[in-house]
Design a protein around this motif. Structure first.
Motif, short mmCIF file in Angstrom:
data_model
loop_
_atom_site.label_atom_id
_atom_site.label_comp_id
_atom_site.label_asym_id
_atom_site.label_seq_id
_atom_site.Cartn_x
_atom_site.Cartn_y
_atom_site.Cartn_z
N VAL A 271 -46.69 45.47 0.75
CA VAL A 271 -46.22 46.62 -0.01
C VAL A 271 -46.98 46.78 -1.33
O VAL A 271 -47.62 47.81 -1.56
N GLU A 272 -46.91 45.79 -2.20
CA GLU A 272 -47.49 45.95 -3.53
C GLU A 272 -48.99 46.15 -3.49
O GLU A 272 -49.54 47.04 -4.15
N ASN A 275 -49.72 49.48 -2.14
CA ASN A 275 -49.34 50.54 -3.07
C ASN A 275 -50.32 50.68 -4.23
O ASN A 275 -50.44 51.74 -4.82
N VAL A 337 -44.39 57.51 -1.55
CA VAL A 337 -43.34 56.93 -0.69
C VAL A 337 -43.22 55.42 -0.94
O VAL A 337 -42.12 54.87 -1.07
N TYR A 338 -44.35 54.74 -1.01
CA TYR A 338 -44.33 53.30 -1.28
C TYR A 338 -43.69 53.02 -2.64
O TYR A 338 -42.93 52.06 -2.79
N SER A 339 -44.01 53.85 -3.65
CA SER A 339 -43.45 53.62 -4.99
C SER A 339 -41.94 53.79 -5.00
O SER A 339 -41.23 53.05 -5.69
N LEU A 340 -41.44 54.77 -4.25
CA LEU A 340 -40.00 54.96 -4.18
C LEU A 340 -39.30 53.80 -3.47
O LEU A 340 -38.11 53.55 -3.71
N CYS A 341 -40.02 53.12 -2.60
CA CYS A 341 -39.43 52.01 -1.84
C CYS A 341 -39.52 50.67 -2.58
O CYS A 341 -38.95 49.67 -2.11
N LEU A 342 -40.24 50.63 -3.70
CA LEU A 342 -40.41 49.35 -4.40
C LEU A 342 -39.08 48.71 -4.81
O LEU A 342 -38.89 47.49 -4.64
N MET A 344 -36.32 48.74 -3.37
CA MET A 344 -35.53 48.35 -2.22
C MET A 344 -35.89 46.96 -1.70
O MET A 344 -35.18 46.40 -0.85
N ARG A 345 -36.97 46.37 -2.19
CA ARG A 345 -37.41 45.08 -1.68
C ARG A 345 -36.54 43.94 -2.21
O ARG A 345 -36.00 44.00 -3.32
#
Length: 509
Positions: A271-272, A275, A337-342, A344-345
């Motif tokens: 993810v990171e 992103n 989208v990836y930034s919005l999901c950060l 949630m990890r």
């Protein structure tokens, strides 16, 4: 109920008897009684319409017959097994033998595979003087061999062969034309036959495109076989840049802590690290959209003319800017989208809990940092503005949207707003970096932060564009693009005995 039914039939009979004959007759009706075959007859308003024959009973043939019948044509289908194939076609279409279909039809669609064209040689006398429409495609891109249409023309020299409808699928024929699949490419050596097929195209709802003589049929047959020919280089550039930035960020953010401090942060890879790589690719790709325009402008200034051709690499680069921009937009959307999901990890939750625990144990009451707060607010605002402008650019690149605006409006959106999007994206990256460029701890393995590499190309583009906006440079470039040429800027010197009026006689031929 019986009286009402009789009264309705009487009124219906009265209306049909008193209306004009053309309106009283059905669109397609029976042409014979007591015979085994179903014959068709067009209405009086369509008496001059040709009888359309279709040789073949595959999916394309069935869809084509349905579309022709729905458009008011009388259709006759030729099959090797008429009785078995009759149930697959509309009731209004006559399904008969190939010889009878070829004899009845004025225009024939050859909807059989090209390797079976030789089986139609027995129909040569019946097809003499008629128009044959070849709808076949090859299995591979044809480079040197004659096309299927040219081979069909050699088999039937007394017929007029038209290549067309091979870019239209059976599904499109059934559902009707759409914006993305409305064009039908046609080519033939007979202008009369091609004109007839063009009329048929318009009548069934498609837009014919004249591609010239039958020698162009090879290119027409190759069209359905290409797999994103304009997208290969942009996709390759996108994947190459992503691989480079991903490996670069992996080396700095994941590998370096593990080697130097035995700190395991490999969980950042899915993810990171992705992103951080996606916005880098998006900004570089957006800069690549506007870099060729800057290079072309400086070349025109250097040459002093607009009539000299650009190098092939620059010409291909200029024509592929739309695809580069859409790839940039894709990476920007994925980054959002990836930034919005950060948050949630699980790792982000653990970090937040640990930070709160440290503040409680260390009795830290106030952890507000004014500079970091402003940095994050401006960083997010610039990113949202950049993504919004990129979305506008992507939407206006669609043919259905670009056809609704004039050239000045399209140029304003793609150029002015495009450069604004590039500026906002560059500002977004600068705010992300903030003062990290002056922090020695950010140079892990002596590698500079990623944002410093990303900003090189956008900075070159924006500085080049700024140089072109200098009044003297912009005026000369405008003159060149209006036809002025440095090599033909001729200064006429008059003889000494001729009176001068104080003006220089300069001719811009």
């Amino acid at each position: 109920m019986i009286n009402k039914s009789l009264r309705f039939q009487h009124n219906n009979h009265f209306c049909q008897r008193n209306m004009p004959d053309d309106m009283a007759r059905p669109l397609i009706r029976s042409r014979g009684e007591g015979s085994g075959c179903r014959h068709l007859e067009a209405s009086v308003a369509e008496a001059d319409a040709p009888v359309i024959g279709v040789l073949g009973t595959g999916d394309f043939s069935r869809s084509l017959a349905r579309r022709l019948v729905a458009s008011g044509y009388q259709v006759v289908v030729g099959s090797r097994t008429p009785k078995r194939s009759a149930a697959l076609f509309p009731e209004e279409a006559e399904v008969t033998s190939q010889m009878e279909a070829a004899s009845q039809a004025d225009l024939v669609f050859v909807a059989v595979f090209p390797e079976h064209h030789s089986t139609l040689l027995q129909l040569k006398p019946a097809l003499a003087g008629k128009t044959l429409v070849d709808v076949s495609n090859g299995l591979r891109i044809n480079r040197d061999e004659p096309s299927n249409a040219e081979q069909l023309a050699d088999l039937f020299p007394e017929s007029s062969v038209v290549k067309g409808f091979n870019t239209i699928s059976a599904w499109t024929l059934q559902t009707g034309p759409r914006d993305g699949s409305r064009q039908v490419f046609l080519c033939s050596n007979s202008s009369t036959a091609k004109h007839t097929v063009m009329q048929l195209c318009r009548r069934i709802g498609f837009v014919p495109v004249d591609m010239g003589l039958l020698s162009s049929s090879r290119n027409v047959e190759n069209l359905p076989l290409y797999l994103f020919p304009c997208w290969r280089i942009p996709i390759f550039c996108t994947l190459s840049l992503f691989a480079f930035f991903y490996l670069y960020n992996f080396t700095r953010d994941v590998l370096q802590p593990y080697i130097t401090a035995k700190k395991n942060v490999f969980y950042k890879m899915p993810v990171e690290t992705v992103n951080v790589s996606l916005p880098s690719v998006a900004l570089v790709m957006l800069a690549l959209v506007y870099l060729p325009g800057v290079i072309a402008a400086f070349l025109q200034l250097w040459w002093g003319t607009k009539y000299k051709r650009f190098p092939k690499w620059l010409d291909r680069w200029l024509t592929g800017r739309k695809q580069l921009g859409l790839c940039s937009f894709l990476c920007a959307v994925l980054h959002a989208v990836y930034s919005l999901c950060l948050p949630m990890r699980k790792s982000a939750r653990y970090k937040l809990i640990n930070l709160a625990f440290k503040q409680v144990t260390n009795k830290v009451e106030y952890s507000w940092v004014e500079k970091e707060v402003w940095r994050m607010e401006l960083y997010l605002s610039a990113g949202i503005m950049a993504l919004g402008l990129l979305s506008l650019l992507a939407v206006t690149s669609l043919p259905s949207v670009s056809n609704t605006v004039n050239w000045r409006e399209f140029s304003f959106i793609q150029s002015t707003l495009g450069y604004t999007a590039l500026i906002m994206a560059t500002l977004h990256t600068l705010l992300y970096g903030w003062d990290h460029a002056f922090d020695p701890a950010q140079y892990r393995f002596n590698l500079p932060p990623t944002f410093m590499l990303v900003l090189i190309l956008p900075a070159v583009v924006l500085l080049g564009r700024l140089a072109l906006l200098v009044p003297c440079v912009a005026r000369r470039l405008r003159q060149i693009r209006r036809g002025w040429e440095k090599s033909r800027h001729i200064r006429f010197i008059l003889p000494e005995d001729v009176c001068h009026n104080g003006l220089e006689d300069v001719s811009n031929v």
